[in-house]
Design an enzyme around this catalytic site. Structure first.
Site, mmCIF file in Angstrom:
data_model
loop_
_atom_site.group_PDB
_atom_site.id
_atom_site.type_symbol
_atom_site.label_atom_id
_atom_site.label_comp_id
_atom_site.label_asym_id
_atom_site.label_seq_id
_atom_site.Cartn_x
_atom_site.Cartn_y
_atom_site.Cartn_z
ATOM 1 N N HIS A 161 0.817 -1.225 0.000
ATOM 2 C CA HIS A 161 0.000 0.000 0.000
ATOM 3 C C HIS A 161 0.845 1.267 0.000
ATOM 4 O O HIS A 161 0.342 2.356 -0.248
ATOM 5 C CB HIS A 161 -0.937 0.000 1.215
ATOM 6 C CG HIS A 161 -1.997 -1.047 1.134
ATOM 7 N ND1 HIS A 161 -3.310 -0.761 0.890
ATOM 8 C CD2 HIS A 161 -1.925 -2.401 1.228
ATOM 9 C CE1 HIS A 161 -4.011 -1.891 0.853
ATOM 10 N NE2 HIS A 161 -3.189 -2.899 1.057
ATOM 11 N N ASP A 374 3.710 9.496 -0.862
ATOM 12 C CA ASP A 374 2.501 8.821 -0.404
ATOM 13 C C ASP A 374 2.178 7.702 -1.393
ATOM 14 O O ASP A 374 2.269 7.923 -2.610
ATOM 15 C CB ASP A 374 1.339 9.834 -0.380
ATOM 16 C CG ASP A 374 0.267 9.460 0.635
ATOM 17 O OD1 ASP A 374 0.139 8.273 0.958
ATOM 18 O OD2 ASP A 374 -0.446 10.380 1.089
HETATM 19 C C1 G6P Z 1 -0.981 3.330 6.109
HETATM 20 C C2 G6P Z 1 -0.489 1.905 5.925
HETATM 21 C C3 G6P Z 1 -1.446 0.893 6.587
HETATM 22 C C4 G6P Z 1 -1.704 1.313 8.017
HETATM 23 C C5 G6P Z 1 -2.251 2.747 8.090
HETATM 24 C C6 G6P Z 1 -2.498 3.240 9.521
HETATM 25 O O1 G6P Z 1 -2.115 3.563 5.324
HETATM 26 O O2 G6P Z 1 -0.328 1.597 4.547
HETATM 27 O O3 G6P Z 1 -0.890 -0.405 6.549
HETATM 28 O O4 G6P Z 1 -2.614 0.424 8.641
HETATM 29 O O5 G6P Z 1 -1.295 3.602 7.471
HETATM 30 O O6 G6P Z 1 -1.368 3.098 10.296
HETATM 31 P P1 G6P Z 1 -1.337 2.191 11.609
HETATM 32 O O7 G6P Z 1 0.101 2.159 12.019
HETATM 33 O O8 G6P Z 1 -2.223 2.896 12.586
HETATM 34 O O9 G6P Z 1 -1.872 0.824 11.243
#
Ligand code: G6P
Length: 469
Positions: A161, A374
């Site tokens: 992602h 991003d």
């Molecule tokens: C990004 C990453 C995700 C992640 C999200 C939130 O979008 O690609 O994998 O889940 O951030 O971050 P966190 O550390 O709270 O999961």
């Protein structure tokens, strides 16, 4: 009972909370990945393997909206080493062009391997013979090869992602070959941008024994045989129709009008919506906005910037520092340009539900997406999907994956503060016809390329790779 489709992601699609008396409660989590995959998991016999979001949680699998959720437990130490450490203080800054310096600790790497193995075992236990397992994101890059070792019968897909960095940057990782070998366990590897897929193929050529031809990777096995993997771009999207419909509801439209009144009916409402993360360019945005107010190119009395900065990774140093800097800068701008009745930056260190977000997007004249790097930036797509009135101008960083598709936005290099200032003024002063012309083009893209499209394309391509392998 095993399943036809298993999704493996660091987080489960629920938020778990542990009360002081240790009672565990949970809510459906509204994150992008969850929304992206819900149509797929709900339509098929699926399981979702992931972490509940709190340390030392021992939870039994449960059924939510027809999907079996299988919690993977992380100890307090593993939250520090695997999640905050290797995932978010090594890989995250490295993959985002070292905007913040990555930290390399051998003990974090050890725990990253241990936790990846735990996820792989949990996934293997949920999969029927020949099932599809779809692994997600940078936290779980070793899972594909581990799974293949345990279950060669599975169809394994991996989607990253976040960006895949240029070779020279990736090269810094002390465990670069192991990570690449981990990824190459997948039959299909998906990236947000064509450039990310190309970076990956280049590093594979340089640091592994595999060879590549276009998107095809020939991966040698220990027994001398070879298998094929494919690496390609699959830009992710949002549930565009649902977002569009939400923005059209009377309660969201009324709320949007009410927000503008509450903000003092400004001439121009600018909006920023981000996780409070150093990759998002919030400092650059505030710098540009502050200068525009200093120079009165934007009227301090008649302009407002609403900045939603949702709390994120609050135990990681770089995030603690960023919060302090952003809050200092917001305070300075408001101190210099505010009046008793008007605050030029409305800073909200909070998260809001989908209706409130849709109302904010709809109310805003100009959306500022100034990320320094991003993977995609789904906020840009949400803003577009919400503007059923064809109003609203989007200022979009060329370093966000969304810039490849949203070419009718005002594209900026956020490091170029003068360029960014000019784009903000252009967006703020753009006449209605121009705005509608650009927004209509943006909406065509976002409504046509939605998230159902994304997951269908990925899963069809995965079936195809295995069929022709
Ligand atoms: C990004 C990453 C995700 C992640 C999200 C939130 O979008 O690609 O994998 O889940 O951030 O971050 P966190 O550390 O709270 O999961």
């Amino acid at each position: 009972m095993p399943h036809q489709l298993v999704v493996v992601a660091n987080r489960l699609p629920i938020d778990v909370a542990v009360a002081e008396d240790q009672t565990v409660t949970w809510n459906r989590s509204p994150g992008g990945l969850v929304t992206a995959l819900r149509p797929v998991t709900e339509a098929s016999d699926a399981a979702w393997v992931g972490w509940g979001g709190a340390a030392d949680l021992e939870m039994e699998p449960m059924e939510v909206d027809g999907t079996r959720l299988v919690p993977v437990s992380l100890s307090t130490e593993e939250v520090v080493s695997y999640y905050e450490g290797f995932s978010n203080d090594t890989l995250w800054p490295l993959y985002h062009d070292v905007i913040a310096p990555p930290t390399f600790h051998r003990s974090w790497w050890d725990d990253y391997q241990t936790v990846n193995e735990r996820f792989a075992h949990a996934a293997a236990a949920e999969a029927l013979p020949g099932a599809t397992v779809w692994v997600h994101d940078y936290q779980l890059q070793l899972v594909p090869a581990m799974l293949r070792q345990m279950r060669p019968d599975l169809k394994i897909g991996f989607f990253l992602h976040i960006p895949f960095p240029a070779l020279e940057i990736f090269a810094q990782l002390p465990w670069r070959t192991q990570v690449l070998d981990g990824l190459l366990g997948a039959d299909l590897l998906g990236f947000q941008r064509v450039g990310g897929a190309q970076n990956f193929l280049q590093t594979v050529r340089k640091y592994t024994a595999a060879t590549t031809r276009g998107p095809v990777v020939e991966v040698p096995a220990t027994d001398g045989s070879r298998r094929r993997a494919i690496a390609r771009a699959f830009p992710i999207s949002i549930d565009s129709a649902a977002f569009n419909a939400r923005a059209r509801t009377p309660q969201v439209r009324e709320r949007a009008a009410q927000l503008r009144t509450e903000l003092g009916t400004p001439n121009v409402m600018l909006l920023g919506v981000d996780r409070l993360d150093y990759t998002k360019g919030i400092r650059h945005r505030l710098q540009a906005y502050g200068e525009l107010l200093d120079e009165e190119r934007l009227s301090p009395e008649r302009t407002v910037l609403v900045q939603v900065a949702s709390p994120s990774r609050e135990n990681v140093d770089a995030y603690v520092q960023l919060r302090a800097e952003v809050e200092l800068t917001v305070g300075r701008i408001n101190g210099s340009h505010g009046t008793v009745g008007h605050t030029p930056v409305q800073y909200l260190h909070q998260s809001f539900d989908a209706d409130e977000m849709a109302a904010l997007y709809l109310a805003a004249d100009v959306m500022l997406v100034t990320a320094l790097r991003d993977g995609m930036n789904l906020v840009a797509k949400e803003f577009v999907a919400a503007h059923f009135d064809d109003g609203g101008a989007l200022v979009l960083s060329e370093f966000a994956g969304a810039a490849d598709e949203l070419t009718s936005a005002l594209l900026v290099n956020p490091h170029d503060i003068d360029g960014l200032k000019n784009a903000i003024v252009t967006a703020a002063e753009m006449d209605g016809r121009q705005r509608r012309r650009r927004m209509r083009k943006l909406r065509q893209r976002v409504l046509a390329n939605d998230v159902q499209n994304w997951s269908t394309k990925f899963l069809n391509a995965l079936t195809e790779v295995r069929r022709t392998a």
